[in-house]
Design an enzyme around this catalytic site. Structure first.
Site, PDB file in Angstrom:
ATOM      1  CE  LYS A 189      -3.499  -0.608   2.827  1.00  0.00           C
ATOM      2  NZ  LYS A 189      -4.311  -0.555   4.072  1.00  0.00           N
ATOM      3  CE  LYS A 191      -3.414  -3.121  10.030  1.00  0.00           C
ATOM      4  NZ  LYS A 191      -3.793  -2.279   8.897  1.00  0.00           N
ATOM      5  CB  THR A 233     -10.018   5.080   5.274  1.00  0.00           C
ATOM      6  OG1 THR A 233      -8.955   5.155   6.216  1.00  0.00           O
ATOM      7  CG2 THR A 233      -9.997   3.731   4.584  1.00  0.00           C
ATOM      8  CG  ASN A 270     -13.027   6.126  10.654  1.00  0.00           C
ATOM      9  OD1 ASN A 270     -13.674   7.163  10.666  1.00  0.00           O
ATOM     10  ND2 ASN A 270     -11.765   6.079  10.310  1.00  0.00           N
ATOM     11  CB  SER A 306      -1.105   7.920   8.502  1.00  0.00           C
ATOM     12  OG  SER A 306      -2.114   7.474   9.367  1.00  0.00           O
TER      13      SER A 306
HETATM   14  N1  GLU Z   1      -5.062   0.909   9.428  1.00  0.00           N
HETATM   15  C1  GLU Z   1      -5.043   1.676   8.221  1.00  0.00           C
HETATM   16  C2  GLU Z   1      -4.727   0.793   7.027  1.00  0.00           C
HETATM   17  O1  GLU Z   1      -4.950  -0.402   7.055  1.00  0.00           O
HETATM   18  C3  GLU Z   1      -4.171   2.907   8.326  1.00  0.00           C
HETATM   19  C4  GLU Z   1      -2.723   2.665   8.599  1.00  0.00           C
HETATM   20  C5  GLU Z   1      -1.938   3.934   8.878  1.00  0.00           C
HETATM   21  O2  GLU Z   1      -2.502   5.006   8.832  1.00  0.00           O
HETATM   22  O3  GLU Z   1      -0.747   3.812   9.153  1.00  0.00           O
HETATM   23  O4  GLU Z   1      -4.332   1.253   5.999  1.00  0.00           O
END
Ligand code: GLU
Length: 429
Positions: A93, A105, A189, A220, A357
């Site tokens: 990503k 993660k 998101t 969210n 972020s």
């Molecule tokens: N948890 C979100 C994702 O799966 C955001 C991760 C982030 O902002 O670092 O992309």
């Protein structure tokens, strides 16, 4: 789901993409394994005086392109296999969006709905105590994910700052705006997914007013996206949460449903005027029924493995935008592709969250804070540019958008890994 682990299944997407890129053997070898995995036990004093020990995880998958980045999930099904897969997806990503980050993660195996607020705070601080040496503004930067929120990020930033004896806002993103969070992070998101949808749909000559949408998941990401689509003229006919869903062929009034859910903690098909909400005509659906609706766009925005070889033949939507991470497994990919259903992958569609972020991290480090308009403009720019690039790759190579997104990410990861020297460099020179 098949007997394979989630991670085996995630790796399969990579194998498919490898056929379309010329990569050094070094890159292929590097990307097979996570850089580091941490499993911790977190003792928490419960409100009744008893002690409970929770399992926590953090996986840093690859940091070739920068410090690792990725959310923290609180869910009863969190496992090391899941966290590793999510860290792997974050690596791609961040590469797809050209963010100077690798992927990571974290998670805790817990049902946060069963904890009091004080227990939740002790658990969150305990998790940071346990992983403090594994994270840092230049090492690994957590963020929210399923069932974690800005307040939890604030507690975590505070705990890390206490341990380091210096205020460290850039250690974590998704914080409350009053303590260093970015404007627009909470809706990022959904906003990112909306920009991608708006870039894609005109290519199929779809106009919003004639496009029906079903959204699985009202957290969210899902609830905000449903509202954005509603405001954009799309007909959102069905939404669901973990308890089940609601459907109306006329379209649902999403702002009212969000307002009702916020105050009553319950999903209900309502139309609200000010604070007065009236129930409107609708049908009740299960999550499985929602996935099989005859709509133009289906948006899985809940958890992984929702569409598998077991229900892929039931899907009737023409387009699927993956807002959740990993909602479709690789066996289902094959079935959907054969049936001519277009799938737009998680590593692009839900990347708006980590993109803002990144903006938050930049603002924390520079001390200069941006307006909401600036954040959303920059997010839009990134989402549109990378969506178009992946679309180009998929058209040129006649491959799915998922494989094209992996090709795009792999090219960037390969370049970074090669920059440090590969076998060809060392042996030939
Ligand atoms: N948890 C979100 C994702 O799966 C955001 C991760 C982030 O902002 O670092 O992309």
């Amino acid at each position: 789901m098949s007997e394979d682990s989630l991670f085996d299944d995630a790796s399969r997407r990579l194998e498919k993409a490898l056929k379309y890129v010329s990569l050094s053997e070094d890159t292929k070898e590097r990307l097979k394994y996570p850089k580091a995995t941490l499993i911790v036990s977190i003792p928490v004093r419960m409100d009744d005086g008893s002690l409970r020990v929770f399992q926590g995880y953090r996986v840093r998958y690859d940091d070739t392109r920068g410090p690792t980045k990725g959310g923290i999930r609180y869910h009863p099904n969190v496992s090391i296999d899941e966290v590793k897969s999510l860290a792997f997806w974050m690596t791609f990503k961040c590469a797809v969006l050209s963010l100077p980050f690798g992927g990571a993660k974290g998670g805790i195996t817990v049902n946060p709905k069963e904890l009091s607020r004080m227990e939740l705070e002790r658990l969150s601080r305990g998790y940071i105590d346990a992983i403090a040496d594994f994270i840092g503004p230049d090492v690994d930067i957590p963020a929210p994910d399923v069932y974690t929120n800005p307040m939890i990020m604030g507690w975590m930033m505070d705990e890390y700052s206490i341990i380091r004896r210096q205020l460290s806002p850039a250690v974590i993103t998704g914080k409350p705006v009053s303590i260093g969070g970015s404007l627009g992070r909470n809706t990022a998101t959904a906003m990112g997914a909306f920009f991608a949808i708006e870039t894609i749909m005109p290519k199929f000559e779809c106009i919003p007013e004639k496009t029906t949408v079903a959204v699985q998941g009202f957290g969210n990401a899902g609830s905000v996206l449903a509202e954005l689509l509603c405001q954009g003229g799309y007909k959102v006919v069905a939404v669901s949460d973990s308890q089940g869903g609601i459907y109306s062929a006329q379209g649902l009034d999403i702002p009212s449903i969000r307002q009702y859910k916020e105050s009553n903690k319950q999903m209900q098909a309502v139309y609200c005027q000010d604070t007065v909400c009236n129930i409107v005509e609708h049908q009740v659906l299960t999550n499985e029924e929602l996935l099989a609706l005859d709509v133009d766009i289906l948006i899985p925005a809940a958890l992984e493995n929702q569409i598998t070889e077991k229900n892929a033949t039931d899907i009737r939507a023409k387009f699927i935008f993956e807002v959740a991470n990993g909602p479709i497994n690789s066996a289902a990919d094959k079935v959907l592709e054969e049936r001519g259903i277009y799938v737009f992958p998680d590593i692009l569609i839900n990347a708006g969250g980590v993109t803002v972020s990144y903006f938050e991290w930049v603002q924390n480090r520079s001390g200069l804070y941006w307006s909401l308009n600036e954040v959303n403009q920059k997010l839009k720019e990134k989402m549109v540019v990378e969506t178009e690039k992946i679309w180009q790759i998929s058209q040129e190579l006649s491959i799915s958008m998922r494989t094209a997104a992996y090709v795009h990410g792999l090219n960037r990861l390969g370049e970074a890994i090669n920059a440090k020297g590969t076998r060809d460099f060392y042996v030939k020179n």
